[in-house]
Design a protein around this motif. Sequence first.
Motif, PDB file in Angstrom:
ATOM      1  N   ILE A   1       2.336 -23.104  65.511  1.00 51.52           N
ATOM      2  CA  ILE A   1       2.364 -21.693  65.900  1.00 51.52           C
ATOM      3  C   ILE A   1       2.474 -21.517  67.412  1.00 51.52           C
ATOM      4  O   ILE A   1       3.324 -20.765  67.898  1.00 51.52           O
ATOM      5  CB  ILE A   1       1.124 -20.959  65.352  1.00 51.52           C
ATOM      6  N   GLU A   2       1.651 -22.213  68.155  1.00 50.26           N
ATOM      7  CA  GLU A   2       1.627 -22.028  69.607  1.00 50.26           C
ATOM      8  C   GLU A   2       2.635 -22.919  70.340  1.00 50.26           C
ATOM      9  O   GLU A   2       3.205 -22.512  71.332  1.00 50.26           O
ATOM     10  CB  GLU A   2       0.218 -22.310  70.157  1.00 50.26           C
ATOM     11  N   GLY A   3       2.832 -24.123  69.851  1.00 45.45           N
ATOM     12  CA  GLY A   3       3.675 -25.071  70.562  1.00 45.45           C
ATOM     13  C   GLY A   3       5.087 -25.205  70.033  1.00 45.45           C
ATOM     14  O   GLY A   3       5.932 -25.803  70.668  1.00 45.45           O
ATOM     15  N   LYS A   4       5.328 -24.645  68.822  1.00 47.22           N
ATOM     16  CA  LYS A   4       6.658 -24.781  68.191  1.00 47.22           C
ATOM     17  C   LYS A   4       7.114 -26.238  68.219  1.00 47.22           C
ATOM     18  O   LYS A   4       8.251 -26.563  68.535  1.00 47.22           O
ATOM     19  CB  LYS A   4       7.691 -23.899  68.878  1.00 47.22           C
ATOM     20  N   MET A   5       6.187 -27.133  67.918  1.00 44.40           N
ATOM     21  CA  MET A   5       6.397 -28.573  68.062  1.00 44.40           C
ATOM     22  C   MET A   5       7.061 -29.184  66.825  1.00 44.40           C
ATOM     23  O   MET A   5       6.759 -28.795  65.704  1.00 44.40           O
ATOM     24  CB  MET A   5       5.033 -29.240  68.302  1.00 44.40           C
ATOM     25  N   LYS A   6       7.961 -30.128  67.042  1.00 50.29           N
ATOM     26  CA  LYS A   6       8.634 -30.850  65.964  1.00 50.29           C
ATOM     27  C   LYS A   6       7.642 -31.750  65.212  1.00 50.29           C
ATOM     28  O   LYS A   6       6.636 -32.181  65.765  1.00 50.29           O
ATOM     29  CB  LYS A   6       9.734 -31.745  66.525  1.00 50.29           C
ATOM     30  N   MET A   7       7.990 -32.045  63.980  1.00 49.27           N
ATOM     31  CA  MET A   7       7.142 -32.893  63.145  1.00 49.27           C
ATOM     32  C   MET A   7       6.951 -34.277  63.759  1.00 49.27           C
ATOM     33  O   MET A   7       5.846 -34.827  63.727  1.00 49.27           O
ATOM     34  CB  MET A   7       7.730 -33.035  61.738  1.00 49.27           C
ATOM     35  N   SER A   8       7.992 -34.851  64.324  1.00 43.50           N
ATOM     36  CA  SER A   8       7.885 -36.202  64.894  1.00 43.50           C
ATOM     37  C   SER A   8       6.864 -36.243  66.030  1.00 43.50           C
ATOM     38  O   SER A   8       6.086 -37.197  66.137  1.00 43.50           O
ATOM     39  CB  SER A   8       9.242 -36.712  65.367  1.00 43.50           C
ATOM     40  N   ASN A   9       6.845 -35.201  66.855  1.00 44.46           N
ATOM     41  CA  ASN A   9       5.861 -35.138  67.935  1.00 44.46           C
ATOM     42  C   ASN A   9       4.453 -34.946  67.389  1.00 44.46           C
ATOM     43  O   ASN A   9       3.497 -35.542  67.889  1.00 44.46           O
ATOM     44  CB  ASN A   9       6.201 -34.000  68.903  1.00 44.46           C
ATOM     45  N   GLN A  10       4.329 -34.117  66.360  1.00 45.83           N
ATOM     46  CA  GLN A  10       3.019 -33.904  65.742  1.00 45.83           C
ATOM     47  C   GLN A  10       2.494 -35.192  65.127  1.00 45.83           C
ATOM     48  O   GLN A  10       1.308 -35.512  65.250  1.00 45.83           O
ATOM     49  CB  GLN A  10       3.102 -32.814  64.672  1.00 45.83           C
ATOM     50  N   TYR A  11       3.386 -35.913  64.474  1.00 51.15           N
ATOM     51  CA  TYR A  11       2.982 -37.182  63.863  1.00 51.15           C
ATOM     52  C   TYR A  11       2.448 -38.147  64.927  1.00 51.15           C
ATOM     53  O   TYR A  11       1.384 -38.747  64.756  1.00 51.15           O
ATOM     54  CB  TYR A  11       4.153 -37.810  63.108  1.00 51.15           C
ATOM     55  N   ASN A  12       3.187 -38.275  66.028  1.00 55.88           N
ATOM     56  CA  ASN A  12       2.760 -39.180  67.103  1.00 55.88           C
ATOM     57  C   ASN A  12       1.402 -38.771  67.675  1.00 55.88           C
ATOM     58  O   ASN A  12       0.560 -39.624  67.959  1.00 55.88           O
ATOM     59  CB  ASN A  12       3.815 -39.228  68.212  1.00 55.88           C
TER      60      ASN A  12
END
Length: 84
Positions: free
Chosen positions: A50-61
Amino acid sequence: MAFSKTAKGVRINSIISEHNHSLNPLIIKTAPKFQRLTNEMLEKIKFWIIEGKMKMSNQYNLLVAFFSDKTINKKDLSNAIQKI
């Protein structure tokens, strides 16, 4: 165990109460009941989406870095993202 071509089921002849094969030592990493994301992980994922609009790959890392003692399954992360 016996199963003839004309039988309508399986018949057990004997039971041996020993394992006849080695047990998988990686079961804790592969069993579905151990592949759960904690509430803390889910809160981070929600924030990152919601806040970071972050990709799944970055979230996984990041999850792997924050929770190095846990097994993080990419499919579980993907499912969590879809729900959010």
